[in-house]
Write an enzyme that holds these catalytic residues in place. Structure first.
Site, short mmCIF file in Angstrom:
data_model
loop_
_atom_site.label_atom_id
_atom_site.label_comp_id
_atom_site.label_asym_id
_atom_site.label_seq_id
_atom_site.Cartn_x
_atom_site.Cartn_y
_atom_site.Cartn_z
CB THR A 126 18.45 -7.88 9.30
OG1 THR A 126 19.58 -8.70 9.55
CG2 THR A 126 18.15 -7.12 10.57
CG ASP A 127 20.31 -12.97 9.18
OD1 ASP A 127 20.72 -11.81 9.44
OD2 ASP A 127 21.02 -13.82 8.63
CD GLU A 128 23.27 -8.56 11.85
OE1 GLU A 128 23.44 -7.89 12.88
OE2 GLU A 128 24.07 -8.56 10.91
CE1 TYR A 152 20.99 -2.76 10.76
CE2 TYR A 152 21.73 -4.98 11.28
CZ TYR A 152 21.06 -4.11 10.44
OH TYR A 152 20.47 -4.58 9.30
CE LYS A 156 16.51 -3.29 9.63
NZ LYS A 156 16.06 -2.36 8.56
P1 NAD Z 1 23.20 0.73 3.14
O1 NAD Z 1 23.86 1.20 4.39
O2 NAD Z 1 24.03 0.35 1.97
O3 NAD Z 1 22.16 1.83 2.63
C1 NAD Z 1 21.31 2.53 3.49
C2 NAD Z 1 20.67 3.67 2.72
O4 NAD Z 1 19.72 4.32 3.59
C3 NAD Z 1 21.65 4.74 2.26
O5 NAD Z 1 21.37 5.12 0.93
C4 NAD Z 1 21.39 5.91 3.21
O6 NAD Z 1 21.67 7.17 2.64
C5 NAD Z 1 19.90 5.73 3.49
N1 NAD Z 1 19.48 6.34 4.76
C6 NAD Z 1 20.08 6.18 5.97
N2 NAD Z 1 19.42 6.92 6.89
C7 NAD Z 1 18.38 7.51 6.25
C8 NAD Z 1 17.33 8.38 6.68
N3 NAD Z 1 17.23 8.79 7.94
N4 NAD Z 1 16.42 8.79 5.76
C9 NAD Z 1 16.52 8.39 4.46
N5 NAD Z 1 17.51 7.60 4.00
C10 NAD Z 1 18.42 7.15 4.89
O7 NAD Z 1 22.27 -0.47 3.59
P2 NAD Z 1 21.94 -1.86 2.85
O8 NAD Z 1 22.98 -2.85 3.16
O9 NAD Z 1 21.56 -1.58 1.45
O10 NAD Z 1 20.64 -2.29 3.67
C11 NAD Z 1 19.34 -1.83 3.27
C12 NAD Z 1 18.30 -2.38 4.22
O11 NAD Z 1 18.34 -3.82 4.20
C13 NAD Z 1 18.52 -2.01 5.68
O12 NAD Z 1 17.26 -1.76 6.26
C14 NAD Z 1 19.17 -3.22 6.31
O13 NAD Z 1 18.85 -3.31 7.67
C15 NAD Z 1 18.51 -4.33 5.52
N6 NAD Z 1 19.30 -5.57 5.38
C16 NAD Z 1 20.58 -5.54 4.93
C17 NAD Z 1 21.27 -6.73 4.73
C18 NAD Z 1 22.69 -6.75 4.21
O14 NAD Z 1 23.31 -7.80 4.16
N7 NAD Z 1 23.26 -5.62 3.79
C19 NAD Z 1 20.65 -7.95 5.01
C20 NAD Z 1 19.33 -7.95 5.48
C21 NAD Z 1 18.67 -6.75 5.64
O1 DAU Z 2 22.75 -10.72 8.44
C1 DAU Z 2 22.26 -9.59 7.80
C2 DAU Z 2 23.13 -8.42 8.15
O2 DAU Z 2 24.36 -8.60 7.44
C3 DAU Z 2 22.52 -7.07 7.84
O3 DAU Z 2 21.38 -6.89 8.63
C4 DAU Z 2 23.52 -5.94 8.10
O4 DAU Z 2 22.97 -4.70 7.67
C5 DAU Z 2 24.78 -6.22 7.32
O5 DAU Z 2 25.75 -5.24 7.61
C6 DAU Z 2 25.34 -7.61 7.64
O6 DAU Z 2 25.81 -7.66 9.01
P1 DAU Z 2 27.15 -8.43 9.42
O7 DAU Z 2 27.65 -7.86 10.67
O8 DAU Z 2 26.94 -9.90 9.34
O9 DAU Z 2 28.05 -8.01 8.14
P2 DAU Z 2 29.59 -7.55 8.03
O10 DAU Z 2 29.91 -7.54 6.58
O11 DAU Z 2 29.87 -6.35 8.84
O12 DAU Z 2 30.35 -8.77 8.71
C7 DAU Z 2 30.22 -10.09 8.21
C8 DAU Z 2 31.03 -11.00 9.12
O13 DAU Z 2 32.41 -10.68 8.92
C9 DAU Z 2 30.77 -10.80 10.59
O14 DAU Z 2 30.88 -12.05 11.26
C10 DAU Z 2 31.88 -9.88 11.05
C11 DAU Z 2 33.04 -10.28 10.14
N1 DAU Z 2 33.98 -9.19 9.82
C12 DAU Z 2 33.48 -8.03 9.32
C13 DAU Z 2 34.31 -6.97 9.02
C14 DAU Z 2 33.75 -5.68 8.50
C15 DAU Z 2 35.35 -9.36 10.00
O15 DAU Z 2 35.81 -10.45 10.43
N2 DAU Z 2 36.16 -8.31 9.71
C16 DAU Z 2 35.71 -7.12 9.25
O16 DAU Z 2 36.53 -6.20 9.02
#
Ligand code: NAD
Ligand code: DAU
Length: 338
Positions: A126-128, A152, A156
């Site tokens: 992730t970019d985070e 988190y 990562k």
């Molecule tokens: P999500 O939370 O929707 O899904 C996570 C999945 O992993 C779920 O199906 C869960 O059951 C499974 N899981 C959790 N712990 C596990 C374990 N111990 N063993 C096997 N399975 C397990 O997450 P997402 O948003 O789809 O993110 C997927 C990946 O992409 C993550 O690695 C996250 O860090 C990365 N990522 C997410 C974003 C985003 O914006 N959502 C952006 C960049 C990177």
């Molecule tokens: O940047 C990539 C990441 O994006 C991934 O690595 C993470 O898995 C994914 O959860 C996401 O992280 P963020 O923290 O950026 O996403 P989230 O949707 O939780 O929040 C997006 C922005 O919105 C952040 O600045 C926090 C804000 N927010 C979020 C929630 C849930 C609010 O203001 N109110 C809220 O209730």
């Protein structure tokens, strides 16, 4: 290939994308089915003979090694690790599962993938991991030092370093992708877009953290899948690839777009206490993957957002089933005193 965590948001979209694109691929999806894992996300492909679901924990060494052993004759050509605890706010409430899954789980997978000679390992990051940017700073490149600010993102970053170490120490072919904020269908309604859309469809307030001026760089989930597919097939061993769509938007601006598209009043905006350690701005420079692998995001934000909102309107049952039971306890615990 073995792909983990595909009952979640990005993984389920990735599997759908891959099976549509590559007729000859076969996928084993290893997922623990945590609160974020949902078999419904892959209902349309569960009978596809090229797909197999295995329930298990990536941090369970005995289980993972048995799975690789079972496939020893028909070796996995690649491992792609999506499995993670993914929600920053939950990592503030408690980090144990983040350390166990995101760090220990990645290590167990790396160790077994190398031992059983899976030729390539892609770690989905992730970019985070780069931390936060000031308003006038240039976007993150692959050379930006890692400076994670949440439990988190720290977990990562640790996983990224393990992938790097397996390459440097053992010459094992690992690749790391770092993507910005994804949006699209099947995203768990704890994340900003699905949380706000589903609240608004119930005429409930939307909780904006702090002043709402934090910036995220949004990418449609299929663009992310396409980039991973390219890295998987053509990425250079040991390399990191940033993925982003150059869509920087402040949370409050995005919130107003959602209100407008759903025809809801701005009185539904509720400013709440900020997230501790909240990163102010993310922005990705994807020049490397564009130059080296020829990738570029295809979906513009307005139409991607429209498509996404439409999906949540048409799939109300999907998120309404989620927003009961355990979810409500989480919502009350996190937002109750904000
Ligand atoms: P999500 O939370 O929707 O899904 C996570 C999945 O992993 C779920 O199906 C869960 O059951 C499974 N899981 C959790 N712990 C596990 C374990 N111990 N063993 C096997 N399975 C397990 O997450 P997402 O948003 O789809 O993110 C997927 C990946 O992409 C993550 O690695 C996250 O860090 C990365 N990522 C997410 C974003 C985003 O914006 N959502 C952006 C960049 C990177
Ligand atoms: O940047 C990539 C990441 O994006 C991934 O690595 C993470 O898995 C994914 O959860 C996401 O992280 P963020 O923290 O950026 O996403 P989230 O949707 O939780 O929040 C997006 C922005 O919105 C952040 O600045 C926090 C804000 N927010 C979020 C929630 C849930 C609010 O203001 N109110 C809220 O209730």
């Amino acid at each position: 290939m073995l792909v983990t965590g595909c009952c979640g948001f990005i993984g389920s979209n990735f599997i759908r994308y891959i099976l549509n694109k590559h007729e000859d691929y076969r996928i084993v999806n290893l997922d623990k089915l945590t609160y974020a894992g949902n078999l419904e996300n892959l209902k349309d492909i569960e009978d596809d003979l090229r797909y197999e679901f295995v329930r298990g924990d990536i941090a369970d060494e005995a289980f993972v090694s048995e799975l690789f052993k079972k496939h020893a004759d028909d070796r996995f050509d690649a491992v792609v690790n999506f499995a993670a605890e993914s929600h920053v706010d939950r990592s503030i409430m408690g980090g144990d599962e983040f350390i166990r899954t995101n760090i220990e789980g990645t290590h167990v997978l790396l160790k077994n993938a190398m031992h059983f000679e899976a030729p390539r390992f892609v770690q989905i990051s992730t970019d985070e991991v780069y931390g936060t940017l000031k308003p006038d700073e240039p976007a993150f490149t692959e050379e930006t030092p890692l400076a994670p600010n949440s439990i988190y993102s720290a977990s990562k970053a640790a996983a990224d370093m393990l992938a790097r170490a397996y390459f440097k120490t053992h010459g094992y072919c690992t690749l790391v992708t770092r993507c910005s904020n994804n949006y699209g269908p099947y995203q768990f309604p704890e994340k900003l877009i699905p949380l706000f859309v589903s609240n608004l469809l119930h005429d409930k307030e939307v909780p904006v953290y702090g002043d709402g001026m934090q910036i995220r760089d949004w990418i449609y989930v299929d663009d992310h899948s396409e980039a991973i597919d390219l890295v998987l097939r053509k990425g250079a061993p040991g390399e990191v690839y940033n993925i982003g769509a150059e869509n920087e938007i402040a949370n409050i601006q995005l919130t107003k777009m959602l209100l407008k598209q759903l025809g809801k009043p701005e009185s539904l905006i509720k400013y709440v206490k900020d997230r501790p350690g909240h990163d102010r701005r993310y922005a990705m420079n994807s020049g490397k993957i564009q130059r080296e692998l020829g990738w570029k995001a295809q979906v513009d934000f307005e139409s991607g957002l429209e498509r996404t909102i439409k999906w949540y309107i048409e799939n109300r049952e999907w998120w309404e089933r989620i927003k009961t039971g355990e979810y409500l306890k989480y919502y009350e615990k996190w937002y109750g005193n904000r």
